[in-house]
Scaffold this active site. Structure first.
Site, PDB file in Angstrom:
ATOM      1  N   TRP A 153     -14.479  29.531  -0.462  1.00 11.98           N
ATOM      2  CA  TRP A 153     -15.879  29.979  -0.536  1.00 11.98           C
ATOM      3  C   TRP A 153     -16.525  29.436  -1.806  1.00 11.98           C
ATOM      4  O   TRP A 153     -16.092  29.757  -2.912  1.00 11.98           O
ATOM      5  CB  TRP A 153     -15.967  31.510  -0.533  1.00 11.98           C
ATOM      6  CG  TRP A 153     -15.429  32.089   0.732  1.00 11.98           C
ATOM      7  CD1 TRP A 153     -16.100  32.284   1.889  1.00 11.98           C
ATOM      8  CD2 TRP A 153     -14.070  32.526   0.978  1.00 11.98           C
ATOM      9  NE1 TRP A 153     -15.268  32.807   2.860  1.00 11.98           N
ATOM     10  CE2 TRP A 153     -14.017  32.970   2.320  1.00 11.98           C
ATOM     11  CE3 TRP A 153     -12.899  32.586   0.218  1.00 11.98           C
ATOM     12  CZ2 TRP A 153     -12.859  33.465   2.907  1.00 11.98           C
ATOM     13  CZ3 TRP A 153     -11.748  33.083   0.794  1.00 11.98           C
ATOM     14  CH2 TRP A 153     -11.736  33.506   2.128  1.00 11.98           C
ATOM     15  N   HIS A 167     -19.395  36.258   2.150  1.00  9.49           N
ATOM     16  CA  HIS A 167     -19.103  36.622   3.545  1.00  9.49           C
ATOM     17  C   HIS A 167     -19.263  38.134   3.709  1.00  9.49           C
ATOM     18  O   HIS A 167     -19.212  38.876   2.725  1.00  9.49           O
ATOM     19  CB  HIS A 167     -17.696  36.162   3.985  1.00  9.49           C
ATOM     20  CG  HIS A 167     -16.582  36.625   3.096  1.00  9.49           C
ATOM     21  ND1 HIS A 167     -15.258  36.371   3.356  1.00  9.49           N
ATOM     22  CD2 HIS A 167     -16.590  37.360   1.949  1.00  9.49           C
ATOM     23  CE1 HIS A 167     -14.501  36.902   2.413  1.00  9.49           C
ATOM     24  NE2 HIS A 167     -15.277  37.504   1.550  1.00  9.49           N
ATOM     25  N   GLN A 207     -23.863  36.431   8.714  1.00 13.54           N
ATOM     26  CA  GLN A 207     -22.595  36.638   9.420  1.00 13.54           C
ATOM     27  C   GLN A 207     -22.611  37.976  10.155  1.00 13.54           C
ATOM     28  O   GLN A 207     -23.318  38.902   9.767  1.00 13.54           O
ATOM     29  CB  GLN A 207     -21.421  36.646   8.431  1.00 13.54           C
ATOM     30  CG  GLN A 207     -20.959  35.250   8.050  1.00 13.54           C
ATOM     31  CD  GLN A 207     -19.638  35.283   7.291  1.00 13.54           C
ATOM     32  OE1 GLN A 207     -19.224  36.331   6.778  1.00 13.54           O
ATOM     33  NE2 GLN A 207     -18.975  34.147   7.218  1.00 13.54           N
ATOM     34  N   VAL A 250      -6.148  38.447   6.681  1.00 11.43           N
ATOM     35  CA  VAL A 250      -5.656  38.726   8.043  1.00 11.43           C
ATOM     36  C   VAL A 250      -4.258  38.111   8.220  1.00 11.43           C
ATOM     37  O   VAL A 250      -3.940  37.095   7.616  1.00 11.43           O
ATOM     38  CB  VAL A 250      -6.619  38.177   9.132  1.00 11.43           C
ATOM     39  CG1 VAL A 250      -7.814  39.105   9.321  1.00 11.43           C
ATOM     40  CG2 VAL A 250      -7.060  36.766   8.820  1.00 11.43           C
ATOM     41  N   ALA A 304     -10.119  42.139  12.581  1.00 13.35           N
ATOM     42  CA  ALA A 304     -11.421  41.847  11.969  1.00 13.35           C
ATOM     43  C   ALA A 304     -11.865  40.473  12.430  1.00 13.35           C
ATOM     44  O   ALA A 304     -11.040  39.625  12.783  1.00 13.35           O
ATOM     45  CB  ALA A 304     -11.312  41.888  10.445  1.00 13.35           C
TER      46      ALA A 304
HETATM   47  N1  PHE Z   1     -14.922  36.136   6.187  1.00 17.02           N
HETATM   48  C1  PHE Z   1     -14.415  34.948   6.821  1.00 17.02           C
HETATM   49  C2  PHE Z   1     -15.288  33.789   6.418  1.00 17.02           C
HETATM   50  O1  PHE Z   1     -16.402  33.959   6.050  1.00 17.02           O
HETATM   51  C3  PHE Z   1     -14.366  35.111   8.308  1.00 17.02           C
HETATM   52  C4  PHE Z   1     -13.377  36.120   8.745  1.00 17.02           C
HETATM   53  C5  PHE Z   1     -13.737  37.436   8.862  1.00 17.02           C
HETATM   54  C6  PHE Z   1     -12.098  35.780   9.040  1.00 17.02           C
HETATM   55  C7  PHE Z   1     -12.827  38.394   9.257  1.00 17.02           C
HETATM   56  C8  PHE Z   1     -11.156  36.689   9.458  1.00 17.02           C
HETATM   57  C9  PHE Z   1     -11.555  37.997   9.570  1.00 17.02           C
HETATM   58  O2  PHE Z   1     -14.879  32.667   6.464  1.00 17.02           O
END
Ligand code: PHE
Length: 337
Positions: A153, A167, A207, A250, A304
């Site tokens: 990120w 995110h 998102q 995750v 998630a």
């Molecule tokens: N937050 C992650 C992203 O922005 C996406 C994600 C959310 C992945 C939840 C797994 C579970 O790249």
């Protein structure tokens, strides 16, 4: 005054009449008790007896002529009025003119539509804090300071060490701490990344995060939830598939693809001839993330996901450049009226 003069006077006045109510005034002026005709009749006393009869008849005739003329004029004015009324008839059932009001931005419209789909599936819908802590955005998600995964990120930072969220996963810890299983929550909101923009990337985008935590929640529930959502959003049954991926929060981490919505899986330039669109990151919530949120991972499991809102809208409407959304270009915005 002579009979003929009174008639002339009357005729002149009558011809100028436009209103029904003024006719009555005219009638009183000539035919009323103290009106011109009676005044004329009083002159009868000045006449010799042999002329009285003739004069009386003349005045009576005048009276009848005036009466008849007023009656005719009344009819005339009435038909005029009716004609005008029917011409000017107002159709109160006609729809009004469309006011030139604004309308909701396409992003807002889609946010509401998506919120509605997930609410029907039993999820509550939240908005993220747009500026949050390093803890919420990273540490609570199993990404300690200096962890190489932070490079996933491109992050803006405030001088105080806070950040515009990169995110919507930044809301996960808050949700685990403030809800009790079964937890079903969706977060829709703005995210920010310090990266160069192009047709597929913006520094500001949206998102849709989702979490589901309960006893015995598996990847099968995740895949089915996504399949139902995308079928609803694109208006037809869509196939899905997953493949392994990596996100620190995750385990297993997955990438979910849907059958290409443009070519229906046949292969086109948008899906790079593969027939599939990789559309979101997801997976089973990492036990350490649940624990950090105060949930016992031995009792509860969950999944998630994080979907890029602009991307799924672009696929639905065939929009070729993500930068349209924040361009303020009314030619684009008004297509969503
Ligand atoms: N937050 C992650 C992203 O922005 C996406 C994600 C959310 C992945 C939840 C797994 C579970 O790249």
């Amino acid at each position: 005054m002579k009979v003929a003069e009174v008639w002339q006077q009357f005729e002149k006045k009558l011809s100028g009449q436009k209103e029904l109510k003024d006719l009555e005034v005219l009638r009183i002026e000539f035919l009323g008790r103290k009106g011109k005709v009676n005044q004329l009749l009083q002159k009868i006393t000045q006449l010799s007896p042999e002329k009285r009869r003739e004069f009386g008849q003349e005045v009576n005739q005048l009276k009848r002529r005036i009466e008849a003329a007023i009656e005719r004029k009344k009819q005339e004015l009435r038909t005029d009025l009716e004609n005008n009324l029917s011409k000017e008839k107002l159709d109160v059932t006609l729809p009004g003119q469309e006011p030139n009001l604004g309308h909701l931005h396409p992003i807002t419209q889609m946010k509401w539509e998506i919120a509605d789909i997930f609410q029907r599936m039993g999820f509550e819908v939240l908005e993220p804090l747009e500026v949050n802590s390093d803890y919420a955005n990273f540490e609570a998600l199993n990404i300690p300071p200096d962890h190489p995964a932070r490079d996933m990120w491109d992050t803006f930072w405030t001088r105080e060490g806070h950040l515009p969220i990169t995110h919507t996963s930044s809301m996960q810890n808050w949700i685990y701490r403030n809800r009790k299983p079964p937890i079903r929550a969706v977060v829709i909101g703005r995210c920010f990344r310090n990266e160069a923009t192009d047709a597929g990337h913006e520094h500001t985008f949206h998102q849709i995060e989702g979490v589901y935590v309960d006893r015995g929640i598996t990847v099968a529930h995740l895949i089915e939830t996504m399949r139902v959502f995308f079928s609803e959003f694109y208006g037809r049954e869509l196939k899905t598939k997953v493949r392994p991926s990596y996100f620190p929060f995750v385990e297993p981490g997955l990438e979910l693809a849907i059958e290409c919505v443009l070519c229906r899986g046949k292969g086109c330039s948008v899906c790079k001839q593969s027939g599939w669109l990789e559309i979101l990151g997801c997976g089973q919530i990492h036990p350490s993330v649940l624990k950090e949120g105060g949930i016992d991972p031995k009792k509860h499991t969950g999944f998630a996901w994080g979907i890029g809102l602009e991307r799924i809208i672009m696929l639905r409407y065939g929009i070729e450049d993500i930068r349209h959304f924040h361009s303020g270009d009314l030619r684009f915005i008004r297509k969503f009226k």
